[in-house]
Design a protein around this motif. Structure first.
Motif, PDB file in Angstrom:
ATOM      1  N   ILE A 101       3.193   4.828  -7.983  1.00 54.47           N
ATOM      2  CA  ILE A 101       1.943   4.454  -8.805  1.00 54.47           C
ATOM      3  C   ILE A 101       2.292   5.077 -10.267  1.00 54.47           C
ATOM      4  O   ILE A 101       1.919   4.420 -11.432  1.00 54.47           O
ATOM      5  CB  ILE A 101       0.473   5.321  -8.562  1.00 54.47           C
ATOM      6  CG1 ILE A 101      -0.497   4.856  -9.069  1.00 54.47           C
ATOM      7  CG2 ILE A 101       0.986   6.815  -8.193  1.00 54.47           C
ATOM      8  CD1 ILE A 101      -0.792   3.250  -9.218  1.00 54.47           C
ATOM      9  N   LEU A 137      -9.015   2.993  -6.502  1.00 55.31           N
ATOM     10  CA  LEU A 137      -8.543   3.997  -6.926  1.00 55.31           C
ATOM     11  C   LEU A 137      -8.649   4.240  -8.415  1.00 55.31           C
ATOM     12  O   LEU A 137      -8.862   5.184  -9.011  1.00 55.31           O
ATOM     13  CB  LEU A 137      -6.859   3.980  -6.725  1.00 55.31           C
ATOM     14  CG  LEU A 137      -5.996   4.733  -7.307  1.00 55.31           C
ATOM     15  CD1 LEU A 137      -6.131   6.029  -6.690  1.00 55.31           C
ATOM     16  CD2 LEU A 137      -4.370   4.353  -7.003  1.00 55.31           C
ATOM     17  N   ALA A 182       0.841  -1.183   0.047  1.00 57.25           N
ATOM     18  CA  ALA A 182      -0.033   0.045  -0.218  1.00 57.25           C
ATOM     19  C   ALA A 182       0.848   1.236  -0.143  1.00 57.25           C
ATOM     20  O   ALA A 182       0.684   2.242  -0.627  1.00 57.25           O
ATOM     21  CB  ALA A 182      -0.874  -0.063   1.152  1.00 57.25           C
ATOM     22  N   ILE A 183       1.886   1.413   0.772  1.00 57.87           N
ATOM     23  CA  ILE A 183       2.672   2.395   0.970  1.00 57.87           C
ATOM     24  C   ILE A 183       3.732   2.716  -0.344  1.00 57.87           C
ATOM     25  O   ILE A 183       3.906   3.681  -0.751  1.00 57.87           O
ATOM     26  CB  ILE A 183       3.651   2.148   2.154  1.00 57.87           C
ATOM     27  CG1 ILE A 183       2.840   2.427   3.478  1.00 57.87           C
ATOM     28  CG2 ILE A 183       4.684   3.548   2.164  1.00 57.87           C
ATOM     29  CD1 ILE A 183       3.663   1.905   4.642  1.00 57.87           C
ATOM     30  N   GLY A 233      -8.095  -1.760  -2.555  1.00 57.85           N
ATOM     31  CA  GLY A 233      -7.561  -0.397  -2.784  1.00 57.85           C
ATOM     32  C   GLY A 233      -7.203  -0.094  -4.241  1.00 57.85           C
ATOM     33  O   GLY A 233      -7.290   1.004  -4.477  1.00 57.85           O
ATOM     34  N   TYR A 272       1.530   3.515  -3.394  1.00 57.23           N
ATOM     35  CA  TYR A 272       1.301   5.012  -3.541  1.00 57.23           C
ATOM     36  C   TYR A 272       2.441   5.763  -3.946  1.00 57.23           C
ATOM     37  O   TYR A 272       2.236   6.754  -4.741  1.00 57.23           O
ATOM     38  CB  TYR A 272       0.769   5.532  -2.104  1.00 57.23           C
ATOM     39  CG  TYR A 272       0.459   7.059  -2.037  1.00 57.23           C
ATOM     40  CD1 TYR A 272      -0.748   7.218  -2.307  1.00 57.23           C
ATOM     41  CD2 TYR A 272       1.487   7.804  -1.491  1.00 57.23           C
ATOM     42  CE1 TYR A 272      -1.232   8.664  -2.325  1.00 57.23           C
ATOM     43  CE2 TYR A 272       1.151   8.958  -1.354  1.00 57.23           C
ATOM     44  CZ  TYR A 272      -0.100   9.615  -1.788  1.00 57.23           C
ATOM     45  OH  TYR A 272      -0.544  11.077  -1.668  1.00 57.23           O
ATOM     46  N   ILE A 273       3.785   5.379  -3.459  1.00 56.36           N
ATOM     47  CA  ILE A 273       4.693   6.252  -3.919  1.00 56.36           C
ATOM     48  C   ILE A 273       5.110   6.431  -5.399  1.00 56.36           C
ATOM     49  O   ILE A 273       5.569   6.931  -6.154  1.00 56.36           O
ATOM     50  CB  ILE A 273       6.058   5.867  -3.003  1.00 56.36           C
ATOM     51  CG1 ILE A 273       5.665   6.274  -1.519  1.00 56.36           C
ATOM     52  CG2 ILE A 273       7.004   6.426  -3.461  1.00 56.36           C
ATOM     53  CD1 ILE A 273       6.703   5.724  -0.530  1.00 56.36           C
TER      54      ILE A 273
END
Length: 270
Positions: free
Chosen positions: A101, A201, A94-95, A197, A98-99
């Protein structure tokens, strides 16, 4: 080709490949390339129909989830460890997702990259199966925190198209001493928050186009793909768990190697 037929084909591909260590995203990319679809037109569709396959896991393991929910109200240690391990396994991807993507999206449409990842991933599965002998962790709730973290880090490799989320997590778990069935089921359970998630998105980013049916890929088309992937995944997951409980992952590794080599030859000569 009729658009609903395309939706059915991609739904079958998704349902068959989502939980096998062969990369559903890679197969959807190659299927789009092979059949001549517009990759950008179907990109959001390919992500959203993964929820159909995820729903299949919820249905197949509803007793497990219900037991965990009941146990949470009673503060049952087993239920608490189960949820802890799922959350810990989910957080790294997840982390990092996000960074990274934008970098990930740049790779998603490259079928040659996918074909290479197929081959390399197949070789990695053969090597891991040969080297790993110890398997003393049985049950998702019995996994130590460090094991859940390790599997979560392994899942980050699946951000590379063609690597396979299930393949990365299952092989990561096996490498850390988790027995086959538990490794597969932990991979299934990790898919729920991970794909929820990713799908949320993608839907938020493309909601207007999907609801309006831009390019012909509208809500109805997505619903067909969703339903097909759900039904197919129900059948495939049952068979997969039954098989790997008694045998290894080598057939999937050889399939990846052959499919990757064939795809590379085809992409180079077309």
């Amino acid at each position: 080709m009729p658009i609903l037929l395309i939706a059915i084909i991609l739904g079958i591909v998704e349902g068959v490949t989502e939980f096998l260590p062969v990369s559903s995203t890679g197969h959807l990319i190659l299927a789009t390339e092979l059949l001549g679809f517009n990759a950008d037109q179907w990109k959001a569709f390919n992500v959203i129909i993964q929820l159909g396959a995820i729903l299949a896991i919820v249905v197949l393991y509803w007793r497990t989830f219900w037991s965990v929910i009941e146990g949470l109200f009673r503060r049952n240690p087993v239920s608490l460890r189960f949820i802890r391990n799922i959350l810990i396994g989910f957080l790294p991807s997840a982390i990092l997702g996000y960074i990274l993507i934008k970098h990930i999206e740049a790779l998603v449409g490259d079928p040659k990259f996918v074909a290479v990842a197929f081959t390399v991933g197949g070789i990695a599965i053969l090597v891991i199966e040969r080297l790993v002998k110890r398997a003393d962790v049985v049950g998702v709730a019995e996994m130590p925190v460090k094991t859940a973290v390790g599997v979560g880090i392994a899942q980050c490799l699946a951000m590379i198209p063609g690597v396979s989320r299930s393949g990365a997590t299952i092989m990561g778990a096996l490498s850390l001493g988790v027995e086959r069935r538990t490794a597969a089921e932990f991979s299934f359970f990790l898919a729920i928050p991970t794909m929820l998630g990713a799908t949320t998105l993608e839907f938020v980013k493309n909601r207007q186009e999907i609801m309006a049916g831009a390019g012909g890929v509208g809500f109805g088309t997505v619903a067909v793909g969703f339903g097909v992937s759900f039904v197919v995944a129900l059948v495939v997951v049952r068979a997969f768990v039954h098989y790997i409980s008694r045998h290894g992952f080598a057939p999937f590794a050889w399939y990846r190697i052959i499919a990757g080599a064939v795809a590379l030859v085809w992409l180079a000569t077309r």
